[in-house]
Design an enzyme around this catalytic site. Structure first.
Site, short mmCIF file in Angstrom:
data_model
loop_
_atom_site.label_atom_id
_atom_site.label_comp_id
_atom_site.label_asym_id
_atom_site.label_seq_id
_atom_site.Cartn_x
_atom_site.Cartn_y
_atom_site.Cartn_z
N PHE A 232 0.87 -1.18 0.00
CA PHE A 232 0.00 0.00 0.00
C PHE A 232 0.91 1.24 0.00
O PHE A 232 0.84 2.09 0.87
CB PHE A 232 -0.95 0.04 1.20
CG PHE A 232 -1.79 -1.20 1.36
CD1 PHE A 232 -2.96 -1.35 0.63
CD2 PHE A 232 -1.41 -2.22 2.23
CE1 PHE A 232 -3.76 -2.49 0.78
CE2 PHE A 232 -2.20 -3.36 2.38
CZ PHE A 232 -3.37 -3.50 1.66
N ASN A 284 -3.32 -5.97 -6.51
CA ASN A 284 -4.14 -6.04 -5.31
C ASN A 284 -3.24 -6.64 -4.21
O ASN A 284 -2.74 -7.76 -4.35
CB ASN A 284 -5.35 -6.93 -5.59
CG ASN A 284 -6.22 -7.05 -4.35
OD1 ASN A 284 -5.74 -7.16 -3.22
ND2 ASN A 284 -7.52 -7.06 -4.56
N ALA A 285 -3.06 -5.91 -3.14
CA ALA A 285 -2.10 -6.33 -2.11
C ALA A 285 -2.47 -7.67 -1.50
O ALA A 285 -1.59 -8.48 -1.20
CB ALA A 285 -2.03 -5.26 -1.03
N CYS A 345 -5.17 3.17 10.05
CA CYS A 345 -5.68 4.54 10.20
C CYS A 345 -7.17 4.53 10.51
O CYS A 345 -7.85 5.54 10.37
CB CYS A 345 -5.37 5.36 8.96
SG CYS A 345 -6.05 4.67 7.46
N1 SAH Z 1 1.76 4.26 2.65
C1 SAH Z 1 1.22 5.39 1.92
C2 SAH Z 1 -0.26 5.61 2.17
C3 SAH Z 1 -1.13 4.43 1.83
S1 SAH Z 1 -2.81 4.87 1.66
C4 SAH Z 1 1.98 6.65 2.32
O1 SAH Z 1 2.53 6.69 3.41
O2 SAH Z 1 1.97 7.61 1.54
C5 SAH Z 1 -3.49 3.39 1.10
C6 SAH Z 1 -3.08 2.98 -0.31
O3 SAH Z 1 -3.63 1.69 -0.53
C7 SAH Z 1 -3.59 3.85 -1.43
O4 SAH Z 1 -2.51 4.28 -2.21
C8 SAH Z 1 -4.51 2.94 -2.27
O5 SAH Z 1 -4.35 3.14 -3.67
C9 SAH Z 1 -3.98 1.58 -1.91
N2 SAH Z 1 -4.90 0.44 -1.97
C10 SAH Z 1 -6.20 0.39 -1.57
N3 SAH Z 1 -6.66 -0.86 -1.69
C11 SAH Z 1 -5.64 -1.62 -2.18
C12 SAH Z 1 -5.49 -3.00 -2.52
N4 SAH Z 1 -6.48 -3.87 -2.36
N5 SAH Z 1 -4.29 -3.42 -2.96
C13 SAH Z 1 -3.26 -2.56 -3.12
N6 SAH Z 1 -3.35 -1.25 -2.82
C14 SAH Z 1 -4.52 -0.79 -2.37
#
Ligand code: SAH
Length: 401
Positions: A232, A284-285, A345
């Site tokens: 993410f 997708n993570a 968060c």
């Molecule tokens: N770590 C980042 C903030 C992450 S916010 C920082 O510090 O700047 C959450 C992120 O998760 C977003 O960029 C969003 O695009 C991503 N996201 C949401 N669902 C996801 C998923 N299923 N798989 C991968 N990324 C995802």
């Protein structure tokens, strides 16, 4: 501050004993279900709040639409609302001067935590990004006070308003687009902990970056080593902070647009990262962690910073299951002596819920976690001790054996 007798011409909102008890406990919100009379009060008014017997409890901002009907401004009367706004803006800015280090991007005003409920202002170098969350803060009088005051105090090249359409809908406010309120500049660069980032005021999530993680980036970098995975990763902030300490950094996000900015951010910091390998994967993570864990990928440092899984209290159980799945998979992939940086968060997932989930993921994966740091949001996102909703971010750093 002792409560005062009615001393203003403001309309009065009466609240139930339960609402009054909530204010007495130091909270600043009263829910609609605790309003006993608010007849013909215009949306977004400054109001006097009184208990059932008519005793004044102070001055508040009223919303005719939100479940949070009252947000307290003061235990006293407020004879000059614009003057109060100006003073509180000045106080918020002075507070940041005393606590913010190593950055030109930080939250200048954080709503209730700066005694300006419904107003958020982030500074990104020479651009201010403003968010209005309530009827009262949307009023012309407020805009005409806040914008000149911010200009006078901080001399920005531009002020941008970021609009969340859902917030305006909940507050029964007419839709309006995100737009430049002042100036013509809508992109710039900013620095956190010596690393440079691009900023486009009208693009991106939140107001553009996750400023609340700023101090956690620097903390995580202290312990990072070896092969790192930033899950993410958004525009790469954790990844770029870890890179100087690591041999290989992989950032994963489902947003291609975010990864494109991440790649540009990596290029802009090339001189800090000579010979470092950073790769970005659009995926997708959940799927990627499952595949990687099955296929035996190993890392020395893993960051998990997912979006909020619990938007309401009802989501708590499913959110905890989501966090556990992610953390379990990460724990399986960490080499002995590795570092896990794991965040949430979601306000509704409390710190103790989060630590319990993590302990349980440790047991299920047969790994031992030792806490290095239990952290929260950066200091420019202050927490009011008696307003638990102001504390939402958790960032746990642990070693794993
Ligand atoms: N770590 C980042 C903030 C992450 S916010 C920082 O510090 O700047 C959450 C992120 O998760 C977003 O960029 C969003 O695009 C991503 N996201 C949401 N669902 C996801 C998923 N299923 N798989 C991968 N990324 C995802």
């Amino acid at each position: 501050m002792p409560p005062t007798a009615k001393s203003s011409d403001l309309p009065t909102v009466k609240i139930s004993p339960r609402g009054a008890a909530r204010l007495k406990s130091g909270h600043v919100w009263v829910y609609r279900s605790d309003i006993t009379s608010a007849d013909a009060i215009p949306p977004g008014s400054v109001v006097e709040v009184s208990d059932q017997r008519g005793k004044s409890l102070g001055t508040a901002l009223y919303s005719s639409s939100s479940q949070i009907a009252i947000r307290m401004l003061s235990h006293d009367s407020v004879p000059d609302f614009p003057a109060l706004l100006r003073q509180r803006i000045a106080n918020a800015i002075a507070y940041r001067k005393s606590i913010v280090r190593d950055t030109d991007a930080y939250r200048l005003i954080f709503s209730e935590a700066d005694f300006l409920p419904g107003l958020i202002v982030d500074r990104y170098n020479d651009i201010l990004s403003l968010q209005i969350l309530t009827q009262a803060m949307d009023a012309n009088l407020v805009r005409e006070t806040v914008i000149p005051e911010l200009t006078e105090q901080t001399h920005p090249a531009a002020i941008v308003e970021r609009v969340d359409p859902r917030v305006r809908e909940l507050e029964a406010l007419p839709p309006r687009p995100s737009s430049l309120l002042q100036g013509t500049k809508s992109s710039t660069t900013f620095k956190m902990n010596g690393i440079q980032f691009q900023f486009d005021a009208l693009e991106g999530q939140k107001t553009g970056a996750f400023l609340d993680q700023r101090e956690n980036y620097a903390a995580a970098a202290q312990y990072a080593h070896g092969d790192a995975l930033d899950v993410f990763c958004y525009q790469g902030a954790f990844a770029l902070h870890l890179a100087p300490k690591c041999s290989l950094v992989t950032g994963v996000d489902s947003s291609r647009a975010a990864l494109e900015v991440a790649d540009q951010n990596a290029a802009a910091n090339q001189q800090l990262l000579p010979g470092k390998e950073i790769e970005w994967i659009e995926a997708n993570a959940f799927d990627l962690l499952k595949d990687y864990a099955h296929s035996g990928h190993c890392y020395d440092t893993i960051v998990l910073d997912p979006p909020a899984f619990a938007k309401t209290k009802r989501d708590l159980d499913s959110a905890l299951r989501g966090y556990k799945e992610l953390n379990l998979r990460a724990l399986k992939m960490l080499r002995s002596g590795g570092i896990l940086v794991t965040c949430s968060c979601s306000y509704h997932v409390g710190q103790s819920d989060f630590l319990e989930m993590l302990g349980s993921a440790g047991l299920d994966s047969h790994r031992t976690l030792r806490l290095v740091e239990v952290r929260g949001q950066a200091k420019d996102h202050p927490v009011l001790l008696n307003v638990p909703e102001t504390a939402y971010l958790k960032c746990v750093i642990a070693t794993v054996t």
